[in-house]
Design a protein around this motif. Structure first.
Motif, mmCIF file in Angstrom:
data_model
loop_
_atom_site.group_PDB
_atom_site.id
_atom_site.type_symbol
_atom_site.label_atom_id
_atom_site.label_comp_id
_atom_site.label_asym_id
_atom_site.label_seq_id
_atom_site.Cartn_x
_atom_site.Cartn_y
_atom_site.Cartn_z
ATOM 1 N N PHE A 467 0.782 -1.273 0.031
ATOM 2 C CA PHE A 467 0.099 -0.089 -0.002
ATOM 3 C C PHE A 467 0.810 1.421 -0.083
ATOM 4 C CE2 PHE A 467 -3.116 -3.279 2.255
ATOM 5 C CZ PHE A 467 -4.047 -2.896 1.258
ATOM 6 N N GLU A 468 0.480 2.448 -0.576
ATOM 7 C CA GLU A 468 1.166 3.629 -0.178
ATOM 8 C C GLU A 468 0.189 4.434 0.591
ATOM 9 O OE1 GLU A 468 1.829 6.099 -3.827
ATOM 10 O OE2 GLU A 468 2.868 7.495 -2.325
ATOM 11 N N ALA A 469 0.912 4.801 1.570
ATOM 12 C CA ALA A 469 -0.037 5.758 2.781
ATOM 13 C C ALA A 469 0.162 7.065 2.189
ATOM 14 C CB ALA A 469 0.760 5.702 3.854
ATOM 15 N N ILE A 523 5.870 4.952 2.430
ATOM 16 C CA ILE A 523 5.831 6.373 3.160
ATOM 17 C C ILE A 523 6.353 7.493 2.307
ATOM 18 C CG2 ILE A 523 6.151 7.743 5.049
ATOM 19 C CD1 ILE A 523 6.048 4.975 6.958
ATOM 20 N N ASN A 524 5.720 8.736 2.120
ATOM 21 C CA ASN A 524 6.341 9.600 1.481
ATOM 22 C C ASN A 524 7.162 10.520 2.378
ATOM 23 O OD1 ASN A 524 5.116 9.656 -1.743
ATOM 24 N ND2 ASN A 524 3.329 9.141 -0.228
ATOM 25 N N LEU A 525 8.239 10.843 1.791
ATOM 26 C CA LEU A 525 9.207 11.618 2.323
ATOM 27 C C LEU A 525 9.433 12.963 2.092
ATOM 28 C CD1 LEU A 525 12.188 9.418 3.809
ATOM 29 C CD2 LEU A 525 10.110 9.981 5.008
ATOM 30 N N PHE A 555 10.204 3.843 1.831
ATOM 31 C CA PHE A 555 10.223 5.219 2.151
ATOM 32 C C PHE A 555 10.451 5.683 0.599
ATOM 33 C CE2 PHE A 555 11.577 4.432 6.312
ATOM 34 C CZ PHE A 555 10.622 5.246 6.943
ATOM 35 N N GLU A 556 9.403 6.474 0.136
ATOM 36 C CA GLU A 556 9.377 7.121 -1.004
ATOM 37 C C GLU A 556 9.961 8.365 -1.107
ATOM 38 O OE1 GLU A 556 5.810 7.229 -3.009
ATOM 39 O OE2 GLU A 556 5.156 4.994 -2.432
ATOM 40 N N ILE A 557 11.025 8.592 -1.947
ATOM 41 C CA ILE A 557 11.770 9.967 -2.041
ATOM 42 C C ILE A 557 11.342 10.425 -3.563
ATOM 43 C CG2 ILE A 557 13.531 9.427 -0.368
ATOM 44 C CD1 ILE A 557 15.174 9.058 -2.712
ATOM 45 N N LEU A 585 12.143 5.127 -5.593
ATOM 46 C CA LEU A 585 12.193 6.474 -6.216
ATOM 47 C C LEU A 585 11.057 6.744 -6.889
ATOM 48 C CD1 LEU A 585 14.353 8.701 -6.637
ATOM 49 C CD2 LEU A 585 15.286 7.270 -8.495
ATOM 50 N N ASP A 586 10.204 7.624 -6.276
ATOM 51 C CA ASP A 586 9.001 8.399 -6.828
ATOM 52 C C ASP A 586 8.866 9.206 -7.906
ATOM 53 O OD1 ASP A 586 6.227 8.480 -6.555
ATOM 54 O OD2 ASP A 586 6.119 9.438 -4.720
ATOM 55 N N ASP A 587 7.825 9.118 -8.543
ATOM 56 C CA ASP A 587 7.719 9.886 -9.684
ATOM 57 C C ASP A 587 8.678 9.865 -10.651
ATOM 58 O OD1 ASP A 587 5.309 10.774 -8.337
ATOM 59 O OD2 ASP A 587 6.431 12.580 -7.599
ATOM 60 N N ILE A 606 11.644 1.636 -8.390
ATOM 61 C CA ILE A 606 11.273 2.882 -9.250
ATOM 62 C C ILE A 606 9.955 2.880 -9.337
ATOM 63 C CG2 ILE A 606 13.532 3.676 -10.265
ATOM 64 C CD1 ILE A 606 12.420 2.382 -12.795
ATOM 65 N N LYS A 607 9.347 4.147 -9.170
ATOM 66 C CA LYS A 607 7.896 4.352 -9.360
ATOM 67 C C LYS A 607 7.619 5.116 -10.465
ATOM 68 C CE LYS A 607 5.015 4.168 -5.849
ATOM 69 N NZ LYS A 607 3.930 4.747 -4.626
ATOM 70 N N VAL A 608 7.397 4.436 -11.630
ATOM 71 C CA VAL A 608 7.175 5.350 -12.875
ATOM 72 C C VAL A 608 5.889 6.202 -12.834
ATOM 73 C CG1 VAL A 608 6.946 4.993 -15.499
ATOM 74 C CG2 VAL A 608 8.273 3.205 -14.045
ATOM 75 N N PHE A 642 4.275 0.869 -11.644
ATOM 76 C CA PHE A 642 3.542 1.840 -12.392
ATOM 77 C C PHE A 642 2.585 2.582 -11.482
ATOM 78 C CE2 PHE A 642 5.574 1.643 -16.443
ATOM 79 C CZ PHE A 642 6.634 0.459 -16.340
ATOM 80 N N GLU A 643 2.625 3.828 -11.306
ATOM 81 C CA GLU A 643 1.536 4.495 -10.608
ATOM 82 C C GLU A 643 0.560 5.121 -11.828
ATOM 83 O OE1 GLU A 643 3.171 7.151 -7.109
ATOM 84 O OE2 GLU A 643 3.949 7.938 -9.026
ATOM 85 N N GLY A 644 -0.726 5.264 -11.082
ATOM 86 C CA GLY A 644 -1.640 6.039 -11.812
ATOM 87 C C GLY A 644 -2.436 5.424 -13.029
HETATM 88 MG MG MG Z 1 4.265 8.502 -3.439
#
Ligand code: MG
Ligand code: C2E
Ligand code: MG
Length: 689
Positions: A467-469, A523-525, A555-557, A585-587, A606-608, A642-644
């Motif tokens: 899950f992403e918080a 968790i987003n930092l 942790f997402e940075i 690694l977010d976005d 990595i989060k595309v 892959f996000e979104g």
């Molecule tokens: Mg995020």
């Protein structure tokens, strides 16, 4: 010349006459003695009577001669020639009397007697050489009458023997005269030498005197010259000092003028001219570098009251203190100027976003709202600030200034002690922001935050892997507020630290309370958290206190965060990684992610970004890029999410390219904690079924 010679002769004569006169006494006494002797010898002869007269004559004239000489020597000392001639006359008279004596004796009673008298005369003639030779005429006057008389007597006697005697006498006389002349000559020479010497000495003395005079004149001149030089020097020194003073004054005046041309006299700040100039320069620079800059027009609230009630002196001091406060509050490269009166203008260079302006405007208001203490007067001011931004609100210094002034006027109209943007929309946004900020301060205490959990599903198995918080803020006044709106505010206000810890605590509680196993929660930092090693200690303690596996925390940075302070971020991530947490690694794909980061940081996932996903099914090129990203990450042992993902087409394309995990509305929106727990349970039961 003639005068000099005659003077010399006179002196010569004096020198000759002086010994002559001095010797007169001895010569005279000799004659007196001889005259007495001869009288005594002839007393008993026929010549008794005449000898009495003659001896008496000799004695008288001798005495006269002595008197004349002594008179000259001891008293007169003038009319030398008269004295000399008298002396010679007396000498001649004496000589003639002696001659008469001798002539009288050519018929003597007794020849022996005559010869004796002659002998006496010879003696006198010989003796007078010493007394009379100094003056030739005197000696001749004495000698010649006697010589003629004696010679005549010898001749008259007519005897051979007397002829011989006459001859011998002539020789004797010649000898006497020669001797006398020699004595006279040597005497004269001596005198001349003496005179010459005296002359020389005189000349020398005169020369010395003249030289001494010249010397003293020279010294006097030198002294005068030195004095004059000294006077002149001191005059010059004074003139120089005066000149220097004048030059100094002129320079100071010029500097003051120069200074006043560009600066405000009271506060020392740049004046309006300089300000316009600086704004002009900023315009050039900003248009070249594509930057924005802001002009803050400050007008003090209630300054007029202070000036009217406490006087101008206090008003002036207050303005100076305002300038000092502004100087210490603002950055060095910001221009602070006094526009005149109670107006100040600040130019903020190189703006990155309007938040900076807000921040500075608030700082200015804050610093000028603090009480001023002037001569025991406590003064409370406020300030109204108007903001214009280049190039949005104008492209020339005067337009920008006028617009910031207009904005300031609005701030003042709305009650003062606040700031106002020239652009109305900016001011509305700003007000909203400020209100949000205000609300945010109480949000944590009021329990207004909530966490949603968006599931992440494996492409291959359809299993929920994590899950992403995602944080939510439900404000009593504004309702639900999106993280994009309030997370930057949390960062700006520093609330991000406490809120960040709250998120970590909640996530860990969520996992442990619900006994969630085998599923990660990310968790987003934010940037600030990544620079705070205390945060790591907090996370570690929290994990240790719970029963969860550290690998369940991810942790997402974002890459923008890495640019801030790479080394510190790497330290923190390394620490997180070392206790078993994973890093994503977010976005990915939205910024300028350097491949370098992937190699140097402990990145597991990595989060595309959804912007890449959005066009993935339609854009071939993009597909190739995403494919390359997937291949590269797999090569590095990095998983991908892959996000979104919203559509089946996107999912298909992602699957085709080797996508591993999907997060998106296609499967689920972010869920509340309860929903998320249910999701896990339902997925689990589905799996078991
Ligand atoms: Mg995020
Ligand atoms: P993010 O980390 O990239 O989070 C993903 C965002 O995409 C979330 O927005 C999520 O609701 C949204 N999303 C997920 N699936 C889809 C989809 O299919 N379509 C579209 N259009 N959007 C989708 P959200 O929750 O509004 O969060 C926005 C950003 O706020 C996050 O971006 C993250 O950067 C930040 N954020 C959220 N929670 C926190 C937090 O607790 N701490 C920090 N520092 N930042 C957070
Ligand atoms: Mg994201």
């Amino acid at each position: 010349m003639y005068e000099k010679i005659s003077h010399k002769n006179e002196v010569l004569l004096e020198e000759q006459v002086e010994p002559l006169f001095k010797a007169t006494l001895s010569g005279g006494l000799a004659n007196i003695f001889a005259a007495c002797l001869v009288y005594l010898l002839l007393k008993n002869t026929s010549h008794m009577e005449s000898s009495l007269w003659l001896s008496a004559g000799i004695i008288i004239f001798s005495l006269f001669r002595i008197a004349v000489s002594n008179h000259y020597i001891y008293t007169a000392k003038f009319k030398l020639k008269s004295y000399l001639h008298t002396h010679i006359l007396f000498t001649l008279t004496i000589g003639i009397i002696w001659a008469i004596y001798e002539f009288m004796l050519h018929k003597p009673d007794d020849e022996a007697l005559r010869n004796f008298v002659f002998l006496i005369n010879f003696g006198l003639i010989t003796g007078s050489i010493t007394t009379l030779s100094t003056y030739r005429s005197a000696y001749l006057a004495y000698l010649l009458p006697q010589a003629i008389a004696i010679f005549s007597v010898f001749i008259i006697l007519g005897d051979a023997i007397y002829y011989y005697m006459a001859f011998a006498f002539v020789i004797f006389m010649s000898l006497m005269i020669t001797t006398s002349f020699n004595i006279n000559r040597s005497h004269k020479k001596e005198i001349e030498l003496k005179l010459n010497n005296r002359q020389l000495i005189d000349d020398l003395n005169k020369e010395i005197g003249a030289r001494e005079m010249i010397q003293s004149e020279l010294e006097e001149n030198k002294r005068e010259l030195e004095m004059k030089v000294q006077e002149r020097t001191s005059d010059l020194v004074e003139i120089n000092a005066n000149l220097e003073r004048v030059i100094d004054k002129k320079e100071t005046a010029e500097q003051t003028l120069q200074y006043l041309a560009y600066n405000d006299e009271l506060t020392g700040l740049p004046n309006r001219n300089t300000l316009v100039d600086r704004i002009g320069q900023s315009i050039k620079k900003s248009s070249r570098d594509k930057h924005q800059f802001a002009i803050l027009f400050l007008d003090l609230d209630r300054f007029k009251n202070v000036n009217d009630s406490l006087g101008h002196a206090i008003g002036d001091e207050l303005l100076q203190q305002v300038a000092t406060r502004l100087n210490t509050t603002l950055r060095n490269n910001d221009t602070i100027s006094r526009n005149g009166g109670d107006e100040f203008v600040v130019v903020l260079e190189e703006l990155h976003d309007t938040n900076e302006v807000i921040h500075v405007a608030k700082k200015i208001i804050q610093c000028l709202t603090k009480t001023f203490l002037i001569q025991s007067h406590k003064i409370h001011l406020g300030v109204s600030v108007g903001v214009s931004i280049y190039p949005l609100d104008g492209e020339t210094p005067l337009v920008l200034l006028r617009n910031s002034d207009t904005a300031m006027y609005r701030a003042k109209k709305e009650g003062g002690n606040q700031f106002h943007f020239y652009d109305e929309s900016m001011s509305i946004q700003l007000r909203h922001r400020l209100e949000l900020e205000h609300e945010l301060h109480g949000a944590l205490a009021d329990n207004e935050f909530d966490l949603l959990y968006q599931p992440q599903i494996s492409c291959l198995t359809g299993v929920t892997t994590g899950f992403e918080a995602l944080i939510r803020w439900n404000n009593k006044k504004y309702g639900e507020i999106q993280p994009n709106q309030f997370v930057p505010l949390l960062e700006e206000t520093g609330l991000i630290y406490s809120v960040g810890e709250w998120v970590v605590s909640n996530v860990i509680d969520f996992i442990s309370n619900n006994h969630i196993k085998g599923i990660n929660v990310s968790i987003n930092l934010s940037a600030l958290q990544c620079n705070d090693l205390e945060f790591f200690n907090f996370v570690r303690n929290k994990i240790e206190q719970s029963s969860i596996n550290p690998s369940q925390i991810e942790f997402e940075i974002t890459e923008s965060l890495l640019i801030n302070d790479f080394d510190k971020t790497r330290q923190l991530l390394d620490k997180m990684h070392s206790i078993g947490c994973t890093i994503a690694l977010d976005d990915f794909g939205t910024g300028y992610t350097s491949m370098n980061y992937l190699a140097r940081l402990p990145i597991d996932i990595i989060k595309v970004d959804k912007t890449l996903v959005r066009e993935i099914d339609a854009n071939n090129n993009l597909r190739s890029i995403v494919k390359a990203i997937v291949t590269m990450s797999q090569g590095l042992g990095i998983s991908n999410i892959f996000e979104g993902v919203e559509t089946m087409a996107e999912l298909a394309a992602i699957k085709k390219m080797g996508g591993e995990v999907i997060q998106g509305f296609l499967f689920s929106k972010p869920l509340s904690a309860e929903e998320a727990v249910k999701w896990v349970e339902s997925v689990d039961s589905a799996k078991h079924a």
